[in-house]
Structures are given as C-alpha cells and as structure tokens.
Design an enzyme around this catalytic site. Structure first.
Site, PDB file in Angstrom:
ATOM      1  N   LYS A  90       4.067  -6.982  10.452  1.00  0.00           N
ATOM      2  CA  LYS A  90       3.522  -6.477  11.375  1.00  0.00           C
ATOM      3  C   LYS A  90       2.895  -7.600  12.332  1.00  0.00           C
ATOM      4  O   LYS A  90       1.728  -7.209  13.366  1.00  0.00           O
ATOM      5  CB  LYS A  90       2.445  -6.387   9.857  1.00  0.00           C
ATOM      6  CG  LYS A  90       2.605  -4.092  10.018  1.00  0.00           C
ATOM      7  CD  LYS A  90       3.367  -3.449  10.516  1.00  0.00           C
ATOM      8  CE  LYS A  90       3.465  -2.406   9.761  1.00  0.00           C
ATOM      9  NZ  LYS A  90       4.173  -0.871  10.823  1.00  0.00           N
TER      10      LYS A  90
ATOM     11  N   SER B  40      -0.641  -3.257  11.281  1.00  0.00           N
ATOM     12  CA  SER B  40      -1.661  -2.976   9.785  1.00  0.00           C
ATOM     13  C   SER B  40      -2.585  -4.098   9.860  1.00  0.00           C
ATOM     14  O   SER B  40      -2.420  -5.013  10.618  1.00  0.00           O
ATOM     15  CB  SER B  40      -0.574  -2.752   8.390  1.00  0.00           C
ATOM     16  OG  SER B  40      -1.355  -3.145   7.383  1.00  0.00           O
TER      17      SER B  40
ATOM     18  N   TYR C   4       7.261  -7.428   4.858  1.00  0.00           N
ATOM     19  CA  TYR C   4       5.741  -6.711   6.057  1.00  0.00           C
ATOM     20  C   TYR C   4       4.772  -7.522   6.678  1.00  0.00           C
ATOM     21  O   TYR C   4       4.539  -7.050   8.009  1.00  0.00           O
ATOM     22  CB  TYR C   4       5.084  -5.438   4.928  1.00  0.00           C
ATOM     23  CG  TYR C   4       4.374  -4.391   5.299  1.00  0.00           C
ATOM     24  CD1 TYR C   4       4.885  -2.904   5.986  1.00  0.00           C
ATOM     25  CD2 TYR C   4       3.683  -4.914   5.534  1.00  0.00           C
ATOM     26  CE1 TYR C   4       3.373  -2.154   6.774  1.00  0.00           C
ATOM     27  CE2 TYR C   4       1.390  -3.792   6.394  1.00  0.00           C
ATOM     28  CZ  TYR C   4       3.090  -2.390   6.229  1.00  0.00           C
ATOM     29  OH  TYR C   4       1.783  -1.192   6.968  1.00  0.00           O
TER      30      TYR C   4
END
Ligand SMILES: NC(=O)c1ccc[n+]([C@@H]2O[C@H](COP(=O)([O-])OP(=O)(O)OC[C@H]3O[C@@H](n4cnc5c(N)ncnc54)[C@H](O)[C@@H]3O)[C@@H](O)[C@H]2O)c1
Length: 265
Positions: free
Chosen positions: A161, A144, A157
């Site tokens: 990532k 991402s 997150y």
C-alpha cells in the site's frame, strides 16, 4: 470532476468499496460504467442491480478480469474504449490483504504485489498515454491508510500500500501539468468482506469501522475537488502529520498499538 455523463471503470467492483463506488456513480448520473472483478458472477450481479434501478440511463457492463495479469487489464481498457468511448475515470480498486511478516513466502509477496501495486501500473501504462493524448483523464487508486502509516500484523499489506501511494504521487507529479488527474484513496477500516470478523476488538476497529457508502461519499467529494489525497477517516491526516513531525515517537506509539492487538487475551 463531476461523474455525471462520464465513462468509468471500477475494478474490484463485485464487493465492498468497489460495489459502493459503482452504485454511487450510477446514482450520480455516470453515462457508462464497467464493473470489473475476478469474481465475474459478483460483477454481473452488481450490473443487474444497476440496470434494474437505472434502466437505460446508465450503460453498465460486467467484466471478469484478473487485474494481476497485465494482458487482462489491457484487454479490459481496449474493449471498454471500443464499446463505450474514452474512459474518463479508471478506479484501480481491487486489492487483497493477508497477515504475515518476512516469513511470508516469496510467491505470496509476489501475488499481493501484483494485485495491490502492479495492477495500478498495468492500467496506467495503457491509459496515461491515451489520456495525455486527449488532453486529460482521471485515475483513482485505492491504497489505504496503511500506505501512509503502517498495518499491524501484515508486512505485505503495509509495503504494497505504501508502493501504491508512491505510484499515485509519482503519476500526479509527472503528468499533472499535462492534464492527468490522480487521486489516492486511503481509508482505515471499512465494513467489507476484507475485514469481516476482525472489527470487534481487533485493530481494524480502533477508530471505528465506516460503511462503504461513506467511502463513496468521500470519493465523490474528493473527485469534485480533484483532491490528490482522499481520506474518508479524517483523523488519518493528523496521524500522518504526527508521523512526519517525530518518527521516533510515532514508531513507539505503533509498538504500543501492536502490543495491544497481538497480546493473547
Ligand atoms: N475494507 C477496508 O477496511 C479497507 C481499508 C483500506 C483500504 N481498503 C482497500 O480497498 C480496496 C477494496 O477492498 P474492499 O474492502 O472493498 O474488499 P472486498 O474484499 O470487499 O473487495 C475486493 C474486491 O476485489 C476483487 N479482487 C481481488 N483480487 C482481484 C484480482 N486479482 N482481480 C480482480 N479483482 C480482484 C475481489 O473479488 C473483491 O470483489 C482494496 O484495495 C483494499 O485494500 C480496504
């Protein structure tokens, strides 16, 4: 790599970006496709759609797999290579997101770590030796833009990532000269179930929400060039350059973004 004639596995294929990749690879002439997801019914629906559209031209198989479980990923690879031959391209795409900071319970950190990072390790552990032995192979890892920059509102997150990007870099550095190809896919907001309900007025929509089909276009172009970093949102490259040029300034800018999107009203 041109996907035509290739054997390809996509995880997280029941929905969103994974489903768009399967559709695009089928349209571009992949010989065999495995749509893997923990949502087995969703994976089956994608396979039924591909079969209805392309008939016998594409061998398409659904697999119900939890990528967080090492044995399930190893089994997926083993069954695929036995039935369809060597995997040319493995797309580790399944991922999850939730909001939270350091108060997030350790079990939840471990769950997102297992899906967003270890799943890529599980696949690479089995496939890298096999691909090196046969002189090459391709791994596409969906990370991402959050793995290059950060994620407002979600420490788990942002952290996982970043780790996914680091793993992809390491694999490419270590095995690139021996024929392993690695690409890391780093979009910003994409209109999928993952961001449903957060597009309007949320941080997801800052630079515009793109469609999964646009991500698939960027992937096909990136694979054709064997480009390491695939950025469906081109502005991300500039953000990364600004971050590298002046980290202090970048942090201040991110604080302003954070304030804008967490202030009530
Ligand atoms: N949508 C976005 O804005 C966006 C932006 C950047 C990166 N991404 C990344 O793209 C990838 C795909 O996300 P999406 O937006 O298509 O979301 P999505 O929720 O539409 O699809 C994710 C799929 O992964 C599957 N999945 C989740 N956990 C799994 C597991 N343990 N085992 C097997 N399958 C599992 C889900 O069942 C679902 O079908 C993720 O890695 C995500 O982090 C998404």
């Amino acid at each position: 790599m041109n996907v035509s004639g290739k054997t390809i596995v996509v995880t997280g294929a029941a929905s969103g970006i994974g489903r768009a990749l399967v559709r695009r690879f089928a349209a571009d002439g992949a010989a065999a496709l495995v749509a893997a997801d923990r949502d087995g019914d969703g994976a089956r629906a994608v396979v039924d759609e591909i079969t209805a559209r392309h008939g016998a031209a594409v061998r398409c198989v659904a697999e119900r797999v939890d990528v967080a479980v090492e044995e399930e990923v190893a089994g997926l690879i083993e069954r695929t290579e036995r039935a369809l031959g060597p995997i040319d391209l493995f797309c580790s795409n399944a991922g999850i997101v939730f909001e939270g900071g350091v108060e997030t319970p350790t079990a939840e950190w471990q769950r997102i770590w297992s899906i967003n990072v270890l799943a890529h390790v599980h696949a690479a552990r089995v496939l890298v030796p096999r691909m090196l032995a046969r002189g090459g192979g391709y791994l596409l890892q969906t990370a991402s833009a959050a793995g290059l920059l950060s994620q407002i509102g979600s420490a788990p997150y942002a952290v996982t990532k970043h780790a996914a990007v680091a793993l992809a870099e390491w694999l490419s550095i270590t095995h690139g000269a021996d024929g392993l190809r690695v690409s890391v896919l780093c979009p910003q907001a994409v209109r999928t179930a993952m961001i449903a309900g957060t597009e309007e007025g949320g941080v997801a929509g800052v630079d515009g929400v793109i469609e999964p089909e646009q991500v698939a276009d960027a992937v096909v172009a990136g694979l054709a060039d064997e480009r390491f970093l695939i950025l469906p949102h081109p502005e991300v490259r500039e953000y990364v350059q600004r971050k590298a040029a002046d980290h202090e300034r970048w942090i201040r800018g991110m604080r302003r973004l954070q304030e804008r999107y967490t202030r009530p009203g």
